[in-house]
Design a protein around this motif. Structure first.
Motif, PDB file in Angstrom:
ATOM      1  N   VAL A 123      51.240 110.163  40.305  1.00 65.14           N
ATOM      2  CA  VAL A 123      50.947 110.323  41.729  1.00 65.14           C
ATOM      3  C   VAL A 123      52.212 110.689  42.502  1.00 65.14           C
ATOM      4  CG1 VAL A 123      50.199 109.111  43.815  1.00 65.14           C
ATOM      5  CG2 VAL A 123      48.933 108.814  41.678  1.00 65.14           C
ATOM      6  N   LEU A 124      53.339 110.050  42.172  1.00 64.40           N
ATOM      7  CA  LEU A 124      54.595 110.370  42.858  1.00 64.40           C
ATOM      8  C   LEU A 124      54.994 111.827  42.643  1.00 64.40           C
ATOM      9  CD1 LEU A 124      56.791 107.179  42.333  1.00 64.40           C
ATOM     10  CD2 LEU A 124      55.995 108.130  44.501  1.00 64.40           C
ATOM     11  N   GLU A 128      55.424 113.735  46.047  1.00 59.11           N
ATOM     12  CA  GLU A 128      56.851 113.941  46.317  1.00 59.11           C
ATOM     13  C   GLU A 128      57.467 114.726  45.160  1.00 59.11           C
ATOM     14  OE1 GLU A 128      60.782 111.435  47.765  1.00 59.11           O
ATOM     15  OE2 GLU A 128      59.052 110.360  46.993  1.00 59.11           O
ATOM     16  N   PRO A 129      57.168 116.048  45.084  1.00 62.65           N
ATOM     17  CA  PRO A 129      57.560 116.846  43.918  1.00 62.65           C
ATOM     18  C   PRO A 129      59.062 116.966  43.694  1.00 62.65           C
ATOM     19  CG  PRO A 129      56.638 118.228  45.668  1.00 62.65           C
ATOM     20  CD  PRO A 129      56.378 116.817  46.060  1.00 62.65           C
ATOM     21  N   ILE A 134      64.251 109.966  37.106  1.00 59.30           N
ATOM     22  CA  ILE A 134      65.070 108.791  36.794  1.00 59.30           C
ATOM     23  C   ILE A 134      65.229 107.865  37.988  1.00 59.30           C
ATOM     24  CG2 ILE A 134      66.360 109.887  34.935  1.00 59.30           C
ATOM     25  CD1 ILE A 134      68.614 110.414  36.884  1.00 59.30           C
ATOM     26  N   ASP A 135      64.782 108.305  39.188  1.00 59.20           N
ATOM     27  CA  ASP A 135      64.853 107.455  40.379  1.00 59.20           C
ATOM     28  C   ASP A 135      63.503 106.817  40.698  1.00 59.20           C
ATOM     29  OD1 ASP A 135      67.542 108.052  40.783  1.00 59.20           O
ATOM     30  OD2 ASP A 135      67.072 109.836  41.944  1.00 59.20           O
ATOM     31  N   SER A 136      62.549 106.883  39.779  1.00 58.21           N
ATOM     32  CA  SER A 136      61.206 106.375  40.013  1.00 58.21           C
ATOM     33  C   SER A 136      60.977 105.077  39.244  1.00 58.21           C
ATOM     34  CB  SER A 136      60.157 107.409  39.587  1.00 58.21           C
ATOM     35  OG  SER A 136      60.302 108.601  40.330  1.00 58.21           O
ATOM     36  N   PHE A 137      60.550 104.028  39.970  1.00 57.77           N
ATOM     37  CA  PHE A 137      60.295 102.727  39.362  1.00 57.77           C
ATOM     38  C   PHE A 137      59.010 102.148  39.939  1.00 57.77           C
ATOM     39  CE2 PHE A 137      64.822 103.512  39.673  1.00 57.77           C
ATOM     40  CZ  PHE A 137      65.242 103.349  38.369  1.00 57.77           C
ATOM     41  N   VAL A 138      58.315 101.353  39.152  1.00 58.64           N
ATOM     42  CA  VAL A 138      57.049 100.762  39.594  1.00 58.64           C
ATOM     43  C   VAL A 138      57.319  99.677  40.631  1.00 58.64           C
ATOM     44  CG1 VAL A 138      55.017  99.453  38.878  1.00 58.64           C
ATOM     45  CG2 VAL A 138      55.919 101.267  37.403  1.00 58.64           C
ATOM     46  N   PRO A 139      56.696  99.742  41.818  1.00 60.62           N
ATOM     47  CA  PRO A 139      56.906  98.710  42.840  1.00 60.62           C
ATOM     48  C   PRO A 139      56.060  97.467  42.569  1.00 60.62           C
ATOM     49  CG  PRO A 139      55.450 100.415  43.683  1.00 60.62           C
ATOM     50  CD  PRO A 139      55.880 100.863  42.314  1.00 60.62           C
ATOM     51  N   PHE A 170      57.620 111.605  53.742  1.00 57.24           N
ATOM     52  CA  PHE A 170      58.013 112.013  52.390  1.00 57.24           C
ATOM     53  C   PHE A 170      56.815 112.432  51.529  1.00 57.24           C
ATOM     54  CE2 PHE A 170      61.438 108.925  53.450  1.00 57.24           C
ATOM     55  CZ  PHE A 170      62.493 109.809  53.409  1.00 57.24           C
ATOM     56  N   TYR A 171      55.734 111.676  51.627  1.00 59.64           N
ATOM     57  CA  TYR A 171      54.658 111.812  50.650  1.00 59.64           C
ATOM     58  C   TYR A 171      53.589 112.793  51.108  1.00 59.64           C
ATOM     59  CZ  TYR A 171      56.951 107.541  49.149  1.00 59.64           C
ATOM     60  OH  TYR A 171      57.886 106.620  48.753  1.00 59.64           O
ATOM     61  N   HIS A 172      53.949 114.056  51.180  1.00 59.41           N
ATOM     62  CA  HIS A 172      52.982 115.059  51.631  1.00 59.41           C
ATOM     63  C   HIS A 172      52.867 116.239  50.670  1.00 59.41           C
ATOM     64  CE1 HIS A 172      56.346 117.578  52.897  1.00 59.41           C
ATOM     65  NE2 HIS A 172      56.845 116.531  53.516  1.00 59.41           N
ATOM     66  N   GLY A 173      53.445 116.120  49.484  1.00 56.57           N
ATOM     67  CA  GLY A 173      53.309 117.175  48.480  1.00 56.57           C
ATOM     68  C   GLY A 173      53.772 118.529  48.948  1.00 56.57           C
ATOM     69  N   GLU A 174      54.673 118.542  49.964  1.00 56.82           N
ATOM     70  CA  GLU A 174      55.181 119.779  50.556  1.00 56.82           C
ATOM     71  C   GLU A 174      54.056 120.618  51.165  1.00 56.82           C
ATOM     72  OE1 GLU A 174      57.789 121.756  47.822  1.00 56.82           O
ATOM     73  OE2 GLU A 174      59.234 120.109  47.885  1.00 56.82           O
ATOM     74  N   ASN A 175      52.993 119.924  51.600  1.00 61.53           N
ATOM     75  CA  ASN A 175      51.869 120.568  52.270  1.00 61.53           C
ATOM     76  C   ASN A 175      51.994 120.282  53.765  1.00 61.53           C
ATOM     77  OD1 ASN A 175      49.119 120.516  53.562  1.00 61.53           O
ATOM     78  ND2 ASN A 175      48.570 121.371  51.567  1.00 61.53           N
TER      79      ASN A 175
END
Length: 205
Positions: A123-124, A128-129, A134-139, A170-175
């Motif tokens: 999903v991330l 957030e493409p 390596i900066d992604s971790f489960v919250p 941030f979370y708009h998929g560049e749309n």
């Protein structure tokens, strides 16, 4: 101490001002970066780096640090009681813990908790493409309400100052349409449900 410092991604920021704001070397006696992730061993924005265990125990004497920063870390804490006790122990009297973290009851926190853990990375990548894998971790969101932090850092020993706010969408998929929707949601969201918290916790002298 930069708690949860990771690889020190601030040093890769293309904006000089943000690189400067994220680099405390030369502006204090010593900068120590620590993390449970081995990526911290390559951190170039600290005077000393320490790899710590997942148990939350910090390998430092009592009162070692006047300032502890934690950027996008509190939402990933696995053992909040141990971690809070250790942060409080190594913080010097009068010292500050400063953190940026999502609000558990904000749209970011609620959205993340609705997504099954096994799907978080996928999903991330969609929303957030440009995020680096390596900066992604489960919250886990164990320290992401003011009530939880006041329980973990008791008010008889710590002062609390929390500011809720909304950042960039941030979370708009560049749309651009989805981005505008997020901006509208930001404006309509009441204070307690804002997306992020700036947390300042002071250890009483």
């Amino acid at each position: 101490m930069e708690f949860g410092a990771g690889r020190g991604k601030w040093s890769d920021d293309p904006v000089p001002l943000r690189r400067h704001l994220g680099d405390f070397r030369g502006r204090c006696a010593q900068v120590v970066a620590c993390d449970v992730d081995e990526a911290v061993l390559g951190n170039r924005s600290a005077d000393e780096v320490r790899l710590i265990g997942h148990d939350g125990v910090l390998p430092f004497p009592d009162g070692s640090f006047d300032l502890i920063s934690a950027f996008s870390v509190l939402e990933h804490i696995e053992h909040p009681e141990v971690t809070a006790a250790e942060l409080g122990r190594v913080l010097a009297p009068g010292g500050w813990l400063c953190a940026w973290t999502p609000n558990r009851w904000g749209y970011v926190g609620i959205g993340a908790r609705l997504v099954p853990k096994r799907l978080h990375a996928r999903v991330l990548r969609l929303v957030e493409p440009r995020r680096v894998e390596i900066d992604s971790f489960v919250p886990l969101y164990t320290m992401n309400t003011e009530a939880a932090r006041k329980r973990l850092f008791p008010t008889d020993r710590f002062e609390h100052f929390t500011y809720s706010f909304d950042g960039q969408p941030f979370y708009h998929g560049e749309n651009i349409v989805l981005g505008k929707f997020w901006e509208l949601l930001f404006r309509l969201t009441p204070g307690p449900f804002k997306g992020y918290h700036m947390v300042f916790i002071r250890k009483r002298p």
